[in-house]
Design a protein around this motif. Sequence first.
Motif, PDB file in Angstrom:
ATOM      1  N   UNK A  40     -18.343 -17.441 -55.888  1.00  0.00           N
ATOM      2  CA  UNK A  40     -18.326 -17.010 -54.486  1.00  0.00           C
ATOM      3  C   UNK A  40     -18.706 -15.547 -54.395  1.00  0.00           C
ATOM      4  N   UNK A  41     -19.316 -15.209 -53.220  1.00  0.00           N
ATOM      5  CA  UNK A  41     -19.756 -13.830 -53.021  1.00  0.00           C
ATOM      6  C   UNK A  41     -19.550 -13.398 -51.573  1.00  0.00           C
ATOM      7  N   UNK A  42     -19.395 -12.097 -51.430  1.00  0.00           N
ATOM      8  CA  UNK A  42     -19.273 -11.464 -50.113  1.00  0.00           C
ATOM      9  C   UNK A  42     -20.656 -11.454 -49.463  1.00  0.00           C
ATOM     10  N   UNK A  43     -20.774 -12.061 -48.285  1.00  0.00           N
ATOM     11  CA  UNK A  43     -22.077 -12.103 -47.585  1.00  0.00           C
ATOM     12  C   UNK A  43     -22.025 -11.296 -46.289  1.00  0.00           C
ATOM     13  N   UNK A  44     -21.205 -10.221 -46.312  1.00  0.00           N
ATOM     14  CA  UNK A  44     -21.095  -9.371 -45.125  1.00  0.00           C
ATOM     15  C   UNK A  44     -22.451  -8.830 -44.698  1.00  0.00           C
ATOM     16  N   UNK A  45     -23.212  -8.311 -45.680  1.00  0.00           N
ATOM     17  CA  UNK A  45     -24.505  -7.723 -45.336  1.00  0.00           C
ATOM     18  C   UNK A  45     -25.446  -8.773 -44.762  1.00  0.00           C
ATOM     19  N   UNK A  46     -25.398  -9.977 -45.350  1.00  0.00           N
ATOM     20  CA  UNK A  46     -26.255 -11.040 -44.825  1.00  0.00           C
ATOM     21  C   UNK A  46     -25.874 -11.400 -43.393  1.00  0.00           C
ATOM     22  N   UNK A  47     -24.562 -11.510 -43.134  1.00  0.00           N
ATOM     23  CA  UNK A  47     -24.101 -11.830 -41.786  1.00  0.00           C
ATOM     24  C   UNK A  47     -24.468 -10.726 -40.807  1.00  0.00           C
ATOM     25  N   UNK A 105     -17.686 -15.193 -46.661  1.00  0.00           N
ATOM     26  CA  UNK A 105     -17.895 -15.564 -48.062  1.00  0.00           C
ATOM     27  C   UNK A 105     -18.724 -16.841 -48.131  1.00  0.00           C
ATOM     28  N   UNK A 106     -19.633 -16.872 -49.101  1.00  0.00           N
ATOM     29  CA  UNK A 106     -20.359 -18.088 -49.417  1.00  0.00           C
ATOM     30  C   UNK A 106     -19.913 -18.524 -50.814  1.00  0.00           C
ATOM     31  N   UNK A 107     -19.670 -19.820 -51.021  1.00  0.00           N
ATOM     32  CA  UNK A 107     -19.150 -20.283 -52.313  1.00  0.00           C
ATOM     33  C   UNK A 107     -19.804 -21.592 -52.724  1.00  0.00           C
ATOM     34  N   UNK A 108     -19.903 -21.770 -54.061  1.00  0.00           N
ATOM     35  CA  UNK A 108     -20.413 -23.000 -54.652  1.00  0.00           C
ATOM     36  C   UNK A 108     -19.352 -23.563 -55.598  1.00  0.00           C
ATOM     37  N   UNK A 109     -19.225 -24.849 -55.636  1.00  0.00           N
ATOM     38  CA  UNK A 109     -18.313 -25.488 -56.575  1.00  0.00           C
ATOM     39  C   UNK A 109     -19.046 -26.506 -57.422  1.00  0.00           C
TER      40      UNK A 109
END
Length: 490
Positions: free
Chosen positions: A176-183, A156-160
Amino acid sequence: MLEEQPSREQLLLEIERLRQQVEDLKEEKADLEILLETTAEHSDTVESELRYRALQAVREGEIKLAQFLEAIPVGVAVLDSQGKPYYINHAGEQLLGQGVLTLNKVEDLSETHQIYVAGTNNIYPFDNLPIVRALRGENATADDLEIHQKGKKIPVETWGMPIFEGGKVAFAIAVFQDITERKQAETERQKLIKELFDLNKDLGKSLDAESDLTDAYGRFVPHQFLYLLGYESIIDVNLGDQVQKEMSVLFADIRDFTTLSETMTPQENFNFINAYLSRMEPAITRNRGFIDKYIGDAIMALFSDCADDAVKAGIEMLNILTDYNQHRVTVGYVPIQIGIGINSGSLMLGTVGGDSRMDSTVISDAVNLASRIEGLTKDYGVPLLISQQTLERLRNPDNYAIRIVDKVQVKGKSQYVIVYEVFDADPPSVLAAKRGNLALYTEAMSLCDRKQFREAGKLFEECLRTNPNDPVARIYLKRCRDWRSLLKGI
């Protein structure tokens, strides 16, 4: 897993829109509060109507905001100023799981919802969560989070970001978002990079092996021969490949080698030949030539640039021989003598043989003549002879010590061939004597050509008085006497 993954730029745009939505709601709320204050003196009915309209406006704004938050394809969570969960959209619940809004303490967020440091089994530090940092008034981001749920590990990548009211943090928003595809793409990229690196290493090894193979073959088939054929590797050569070139051919042979070899064992013969050839080869390569082949104790070399290279190589070979003979005498061996013949002309270079065995070769009358001229060095007792064709191709013949030797009809040739001696490598005293006698010698040869043998003989006798060890002058003196006797008999 979410079906569509927005880019970082799209997410930043959505975050900015979310921030603007919140700011708009705050402005609407402030306007309504001002309106209520200005109408406080009115009747209860008016006040009730205004309050109803205000509540409706706020509710519509909240509905619009909620619709917006539910529509964006990323998770959004909101904490109030005390750190209590205030809101989470559907995408956020899909990632974090149910129960976020029922958390009593935000400190339990990482452990309760299985948020780990990516690639480890360590719970993500509470203080480092971007949404917690937003409560402290910071804008923060992180891409090293990993949510463990139902046997899966979701990167997961997240911004606050903080929302301020009156200079204080009123809310903290996390996107926040799922970054499975990016990884996965990054993993594939790293895998591809490694495969390319390994391939390059293997390719490098292959190129090194081919280079070593080419170098090894170069000891049997000269690289220059391949280049003249238009190839860079022995692998490219085919049977029957050929090319025509203007070149100079040098033949060098050891005098009386058969007699010399009879005094040595086979091992001593090999040692001697290799010691001799290893000294001669550099003289050829330094003068831009290459050895086409070794024929026992003989050397056949080719020069493609100019005849001067061949002549200079021959002179250098004789100078090297002088040093080598001094070494041989020092260790108790007899000195050796060599003969060198050089001719220039058009040659055919190519490959001959069969399917199982082929060899590089040079075919031309010019080659045969160079070999015949080398043989003439024995007859005239001189170490280096060149043909008229080679003399004509010298850039400046006056740079060399040259004199005519004879006009001969060599074996296999119907026409006469003029040969010249190059005596630059003679011992200093002999070289000086030949140079001093060169005018007399040249005039004597001219008289012989005109059949004035008495006058020619006198000049040769004069040459021999100052240089008794001139074998060519001695040969011609004898010829002059023989021709005079023959003419008297006639």
